[in-house]
Design a protein around this motif. Structure first.
Motif, PDB file in Angstrom:
ATOM      1  N   PHE A 196      64.683  54.102  35.284  1.00 42.61           N
ATOM      2  CA  PHE A 196      65.023  53.611  33.950  1.00 42.61           C
ATOM      3  C   PHE A 196      66.452  54.030  33.621  1.00 42.61           C
ATOM      4  N   THR A 197      67.179  53.176  32.903  1.00 41.17           N
ATOM      5  CA  THR A 197      68.566  53.442  32.536  1.00 41.17           C
ATOM      6  C   THR A 197      68.709  53.405  31.011  1.00 41.17           C
ATOM      7  N   CYS A 198      69.271  54.477  30.462  1.00 42.19           N
ATOM      8  CA  CYS A 198      69.482  54.570  29.020  1.00 42.19           C
ATOM      9  C   CYS A 198      70.964  54.891  28.779  1.00 42.19           C
ATOM     10  N   ILE A 199      71.656  54.010  28.044  1.00 44.30           N
ATOM     11  CA  ILE A 199      73.086  54.185  27.789  1.00 44.30           C
ATOM     12  C   ILE A 199      73.276  54.736  26.371  1.00 44.30           C
ATOM     13  N   VAL A 200      73.993  55.870  26.271  1.00 42.41           N
ATOM     14  CA  VAL A 200      74.224  56.538  24.980  1.00 42.41           C
ATOM     15  C   VAL A 200      75.727  56.725  24.792  1.00 42.41           C
ATOM     16  N   ASN A 201      76.252  56.145  23.736  1.00 47.19           N
ATOM     17  CA  ASN A 201      77.674  56.318  23.418  1.00 47.19           C
ATOM     18  C   ASN A 201      77.855  57.444  22.397  1.00 47.19           C
ATOM     19  N   ASP A 202      78.917  58.217  22.578  1.00 43.34           N
ATOM     20  CA  ASP A 202      79.253  59.300  21.640  1.00 43.34           C
ATOM     21  C   ASP A 202      78.081  60.247  21.412  1.00 43.34           C
ATOM     22  N   LEU A 203      77.553  60.791  22.496  1.00 42.93           N
ATOM     23  CA  LEU A 203      76.392  61.676  22.412  1.00 42.93           C
ATOM     24  C   LEU A 203      76.718  62.966  21.646  1.00 42.93           C
ATOM     25  N   GLY A 204      77.895  63.483  21.835  1.00 41.56           N
ATOM     26  CA  GLY A 204      78.283  64.714  21.163  1.00 41.56           C
ATOM     27  C   GLY A 204      77.382  65.876  21.563  1.00 41.56           C
ATOM     28  N   LEU A 205      76.891  66.607  20.526  1.00 40.91           N
ATOM     29  CA  LEU A 205      76.055  67.778  20.788  1.00 40.91           C
ATOM     30  C   LEU A 205      74.565  67.439  20.851  1.00 40.91           C
ATOM     31  N   TYR A 206      74.273  66.168  20.673  1.00 41.42           N
ATOM     32  CA  TYR A 206      72.864  65.785  20.720  1.00 41.42           C
ATOM     33  C   TYR A 206      72.369  65.768  22.176  1.00 41.42           C
ATOM     34  N   ARG A 207      71.041  65.764  22.278  1.00 42.01           N
ATOM     35  CA  ARG A 207      70.434  65.788  23.615  1.00 42.01           C
ATOM     36  C   ARG A 207      69.528  64.563  23.805  1.00 42.01           C
ATOM     37  N   VAL A 208      69.424  64.165  25.099  1.00 39.76           N
ATOM     38  CA  VAL A 208      68.578  63.010  25.479  1.00 39.76           C
ATOM     39  C   VAL A 208      67.267  63.526  26.056  1.00 39.76           C
ATOM     40  N   ALA A 209      66.183  62.999  25.558  1.00 40.12           N
ATOM     41  CA  ALA A 209      64.858  63.356  26.081  1.00 40.12           C
ATOM     42  C   ALA A 209      64.167  62.092  26.595  1.00 40.12           C
ATOM     43  N   TRP A 210      63.350  62.266  27.622  1.00 39.14           N
ATOM     44  CA  TRP A 210      62.518  61.165  28.157  1.00 39.14           C
ATOM     45  C   TRP A 210      61.056  61.504  27.887  1.00 39.14           C
ATOM     46  N   LEU A 211      60.291  60.487  27.422  1.00 35.94           N
ATOM     47  CA  LEU A 211      58.879  60.694  27.098  1.00 35.94           C
ATOM     48  C   LEU A 211      58.029  59.582  27.701  1.00 35.94           C
ATOM     49  N   ARG A 212      56.783  59.921  28.000  1.00 34.93           N
ATOM     50  CA  ARG A 212      55.758  58.934  28.366  1.00 34.93           C
ATOM     51  C   ARG A 212      55.026  58.582  27.075  1.00 34.93           C
ATOM     52  N   VAL A 213      55.190  57.347  26.580  1.00 37.11           N
ATOM     53  CA  VAL A 213      54.737  56.981  25.242  1.00 37.11           C
ATOM     54  C   VAL A 213      53.226  57.038  25.111  1.00 37.11           C
ATOM     55  N   ASP A 214      52.519  56.397  26.057  1.00 36.46           N
ATOM     56  CA  ASP A 214      51.075  56.258  25.890  1.00 36.46           C
ATOM     57  C   ASP A 214      50.337  57.593  25.965  1.00 36.46           C
ATOM     58  N   ARG A 251      53.031  55.144  41.489  1.00 38.31           N
ATOM     59  CA  ARG A 251      51.590  54.909  41.615  1.00 38.31           C
ATOM     60  C   ARG A 251      51.141  53.971  40.504  1.00 38.31           C
ATOM     61  N   GLN A 252      49.922  53.442  40.666  1.00 45.79           N
ATOM     62  CA  GLN A 252      49.399  52.554  39.627  1.00 45.79           C
ATOM     63  C   GLN A 252      49.237  53.281  38.301  1.00 45.79           C
ATOM     64  N   ALA A 253      48.966  54.590  38.368  1.00 42.94           N
ATOM     65  CA  ALA A 253      48.794  55.380  37.135  1.00 42.94           C
ATOM     66  C   ALA A 253      50.094  55.513  36.359  1.00 42.94           C
ATOM     67  N   ASP A 254      51.216  55.238  36.975  1.00 41.01           N
ATOM     68  CA  ASP A 254      52.508  55.334  36.285  1.00 41.01           C
ATOM     69  C   ASP A 254      52.783  54.125  35.396  1.00 41.01           C
ATOM     70  N   ARG A 255      51.962  53.088  35.484  1.00 44.32           N
ATOM     71  CA  ARG A 255      52.167  51.886  34.678  1.00 44.32           C
ATOM     72  C   ARG A 255      52.069  52.241  33.187  1.00 44.32           C
ATOM     73  N   GLY A 256      53.021  51.772  32.378  1.00 40.23           N
ATOM     74  CA  GLY A 256      52.976  52.042  30.934  1.00 40.23           C
ATOM     75  C   GLY A 256      54.355  52.028  30.302  1.00 40.23           C
ATOM     76  N   TRP A 257      54.441  52.567  29.059  1.00 40.11           N
ATOM     77  CA  TRP A 257      55.669  52.558  28.269  1.00 40.11           C
ATOM     78  C   TRP A 257      56.378  53.903  28.368  1.00 40.11           C
ATOM     79  N   TYR A 258      57.730  53.832  28.475  1.00 40.20           N
ATOM     80  CA  TYR A 258      58.556  55.035  28.560  1.00 40.20           C
ATOM     81  C   TYR A 258      59.646  54.949  27.481  1.00 40.20           C
ATOM     82  N   MET A 259      60.074  56.152  26.955  1.00 35.91           N
ATOM     83  CA  MET A 259      61.023  56.213  25.851  1.00 35.91           C
ATOM     84  C   MET A 259      62.213  57.101  26.200  1.00 35.91           C
ATOM     85  N   CYS A 260      63.384  56.609  25.848  1.00 39.47           N
ATOM     86  CA  CYS A 260      64.608  57.409  25.868  1.00 39.47           C
ATOM     87  C   CYS A 260      64.912  57.772  24.405  1.00 39.47           C
TER      88      CYS A 260
END
Length: 354
Positions: free
Chosen positions: A14-32, A68-77
């Motif tokens: 997955f690719t997530c583009i963030v402009n001007d991130l500064g001091l903030y942080r990027v997290a990845w989550l499994r939504v479901d 794997r098939q279990a990886d099917r689902g929604w992901y969040m940046c």
């Protein structure tokens, strides 16, 4: 953030583009499952197949290895801004087709005239389609076909009613769902039936001194035992008066008996015999002598007829002497008829007949 479709066992990124991130942080989550996978460059989950990378803190990548098939689902940046900013994308895992051996037919042995259903069970994502083909490319003897050449049929079942020997052979069930590779299973169909015998010429004439070949055609499966008899006596392969050949073509056998030099002891009844575990059959060929008086008679008839021919016709008759032997096999009634025709033709031209 774009959705992904990945084949089973491959890597999803997955690719997530963030402009001007500064001091903030990027997290990845499994939504479901509401699972935090990573924060900044640190992987939180204990799943060893998850990895995070970035390019200049602007382009962030979530790697899922060996999907794997279990990886099917929604992901969040997600960014830890206030309010929170996020993007979501879906991972679809496609699975190449596979044929289930336990639910698929194996090789089959059936009696001719019975009914049979061949089954082919396949699974995959998306659900595979199954088509049947005969390995040799022959037309399938069934009513519903999936192509105009009648060489394949769709469906998990192939039903054959009143099976015959022509259905014998190898069949392929082929499963495909657009995810390579397609898979197939080979199922051999064997049809058992007792022997049958076909003879084209049951009455054969010959003259002393010539060689002649007698022929029978046998069909049987399991393969039959084939041999010849003469006046009730089995002809041995070692008998030097004969040459015995059997040409196999699957369940068909062409039986040939060559009599190397016909003599007066050669005339009589020859029988071709075919046997297998389901039964036996035979056929007879009678070899009879062509009398020498018919040979002389035919030769004289040809000479008389020559007198009414022009030069070109005479030359044609000379070139046709190779067919003399076949003329000698004309039956007595036919000879009488031809003599009468020649006599009438000569009488019409006032040429005295001999």
């Amino acid at each position: 953030m774009p959705n992904l479709t990945v084949s089973l066992g491959r890597e999803a990124i997955f690719t997530c583009i963030v402009n001007d991130l500064g001091l903030y942080r990027v997290a990845w989550l499994r939504v479901d499952t509401q699972t935090i996978l990573s924060i900044a460059g640190h992987v939180i989950t204990k799943n060893h197949r998850i990895a995070v990378t970035h390019s200049d803190r602007r382009v962030w990548f979530l790697h899922i290895l060996e999907v794997r098939q279990a990886d099917r689902g929604w992901y969040m940046c997600q960014l830890n801004t206030d309010p929170m900013k996020s993007q979501v994308a879906h991972l679809d895992v496609v699975v190449p087709p596979d044929i289930l051996d336990y639910a698929t037919s194996g090789d089959q042995v059936v009696l001719e005239g019975s009914n049979i259903t061949l089954r082919c069970a396949a699974h995959g994502v998306p659900t595979p389609t199954v088509i049947w083909r005969k390995e040799t490319g022959d037309l399938l003897d069934t009513k519903n076909f999936s192509d105009v050449q009648n060489q394949s049929i769709s469906g998990s079942k192939l039903e054959i009613v009143k099976i015959s020997r022509v259905h014998m052979g190898a069949y392929l069930c082929i499963a495909s769902n657009g995810v390579p590779p397609s898979v197939s299973k080979r199922i051999t169909l064997i049809v058992h039936f007792p022997p049958i015998m076909t003879i084209q010429n049951q009455l054969v004439g010959s003259i002393d001194g010539e060689s002649i070949v007698l022929e029978c055609h046998s069909e049987a499966f399991p393969n039959s035992i084939n041999y010849w008899t003469f006046n009730g006596r089995i002809i041995s392969q070692n008998d030097k008066k004969y040459e015995i050949k059997a040409i196999d073509r699957g369940y068909e056998v062409d039986m040939k008996l060559k009599i190397k030099k016909v003599n007066r002891d050669s005339y009589g009844t020859y029988t071709c015999v075919s046997k297998n575990s389901l039964g036996d059959t035979d056929g007879s060929i009678k070899l009879y002598p062509i009398s020498s008086k018919y040979e002389d008679l035919q030769y004289n008839d040809v000479n008389v007829f020559h007198k009414s021919l022009d030069v070109s016709e005479l030359e044609a008759q000379k070139r046709s002497r190779a067919s003399k032997l076949s003329l000698l096999r004309i039956l007595p009634a036919e000879i009488k008829r031809k003599r009468k025709e020649i006599h009438e033709a000569l009488s019409y031209k006032n040429i005295p007949a001999k």
